[in-house]
Design an enzyme around this catalytic site. Structure first.
Site, PDB file in Angstrom:
ATOM      1  N   CYS A  94       0.621  -1.277  -0.043  1.00  0.00           N
ATOM      2  CA  CYS A  94       0.008   0.008  -0.124  1.00  0.00           C
ATOM      3  C   CYS A  94       0.678   1.237   0.100  1.00  0.00           C
ATOM      4  CB  CYS A  94      -0.990  -0.017   1.235  1.00  0.00           C
ATOM      5  SG  CYS A  94      -2.513   0.958   0.527  1.00  0.00           S
ATOM      6  N   HIS A 195      -3.603  -5.529   2.353  1.00  0.00           N
ATOM      7  CA  HIS A 195      -3.158  -5.617   3.644  1.00  0.00           C
ATOM      8  C   HIS A 195      -3.881  -6.939   4.223  1.00  0.00           C
ATOM      9  CE1 HIS A 195      -2.021  -1.595   4.434  1.00  0.00           C
ATOM     10  NE2 HIS A 195      -3.058  -1.218   3.475  1.00  0.00           N
TER      11      HIS A 195
HETATM   12  N1  GLN Z   1      -2.073   6.581   2.227  1.00  0.00           N
HETATM   13  C1  GLN Z   1      -2.294   5.908   0.919  1.00  0.00           C
HETATM   14  C2  GLN Z   1      -3.697   6.065   0.327  1.00  0.00           C
HETATM   15  O1  GLN Z   1      -4.610   6.375   1.041  1.00  0.00           O
HETATM   16  C3  GLN Z   1      -1.976   4.552   1.322  1.00  0.00           C
HETATM   17  C4  GLN Z   1      -3.024   3.843   2.446  1.00  0.00           C
HETATM   18  C5  GLN Z   1      -2.502   2.609   2.878  1.00  0.00           C
HETATM   19  O2  GLN Z   1      -1.566   2.332   3.053  1.00  0.00           O
HETATM   20  N2  GLN Z   1      -3.537   1.825   3.224  1.00  0.00           N
HETATM   21  O3  GLN Z   1      -3.895   5.586  -0.877  1.00  0.00           O
END
Ligand code: GLN
Length: 252
Positions: A94, A195
């Site tokens: 992510c 995740h």
């Molecule tokens: N901040 C990033 C987004 O919103 C990654 C989010 C995350 O790692 N879950 O796209």
């Protein structure tokens, strides 16, 4: 016994959704095969020394945390490129995945530089893409596998034409909610929005990464075959997650 050396980038910043659980899975699965995982935290200002690690891991984070680490990651970029050129494997999840591309424009318009290890760019959109995801992957020709996880991102990731996604979206949004693809793979480098954490419910990917890291450790092109494990609980966890993704319905 082989010691597999893992460099965990920014564990204090990029660590949402229990992403550090991925390391716990790698540690156990290595131990069950008689190997040891040596995990070193690589934080702000710590040097990356090419060849010193067999696998780098970067977890997910919110825009705020990504902004805090982005410049430091750029300072590590040359060493990371050299390491990957030498066969080190990488798993990025992510927020970490986004920073492995050329850059990420966050929800409030912040421009964060990436390190260009993966051929992609990311821009945050208005709506977050949240929910269970199911992918079909084929990292080795002829070996189709499903990957189940959970996504929550505003970023829309565009892969450069001709680059290899990690998988095809069977359910969920994936890279941008439109292309039908999720993640990116370049050799031994894997980036994904999933995740969960990702590896407990997808043991085949944990073993693929371990095998790539072992290949780097042993200096072989071919990844070694790992002794299979029963994985009953893991397969049940995969099925629960996959079923939730399948029942998710439409995308937006
Ligand atoms: N901040 C990033 C987004 O919103 C990654 C989010 C995350 O790692 N879950 O796209």
């Amino acid at each position: 016994m082989t010691a597999v050396r893992v460099g965990h980038l920014y564990p204090d910043y990029l660590n949402i959704y229990a992403d550090r659980g991925n390391i716990a899975v790698l540690t156990r699965r290595a131990a069950w095969r008689g190997h040891e995982l040596e995990v070193a935290a690589l934080g702000m200002g710590d040097a990356v020394v090419p060849g010193e690690h067999d696998l780098y891991y970067v977890g997910g984070g919110q825009d705020r945390e990504q902004l805090l680490v982005a410049e430091d990651l750029v300072r590590k970029s040359e060493a990371l490129h050299e390491a990957v050129g030498g066969g080190t494997a990488v798993l990025a999840v992510c927020g970490g995945y986004q920073l492995l591309g050329r850059g990420y424009r966050g929800f409030h318009g912040e421009d964060m530089p990436g390190i260009g290890l993966l051929p992609l760019e990311t821009v945050a959109g208005e709506r977050r893409m949240i929910g269970d995801v199911l992918l079909e992957c084929e990292l080795e020709a002829g070996e189709k596998q499903t990957l189940a996880g959970f996504e929550n991102h505003a970023g829309r990731t565009q892969l450069d034409p001709g680059s290899e996604p990690l998988g095809r979206v069977l359910a969920g949004f994936g890279n941008d909610g439109e292309s039908g693809f999720e993640g990116c793979r370049s050799g031994r480098v894997i980036g994904t929005y999933l995740h969960g954490p990702l590896l407990p419910r997808n043991p085949w990917l944990a073993d693929w990464l371990l095998a790539q890291a072992l290949a780097h450790r042993l200096g072989t092109d071919e990844a070694p075959q790992l002794e299979p494990l029963p994985d009953e609980l893991e397969h049940r966890a995969h099925e629960v997650s996959a079923a939730r993704a399948r029942s998710r319905g439409g995308r937006f």
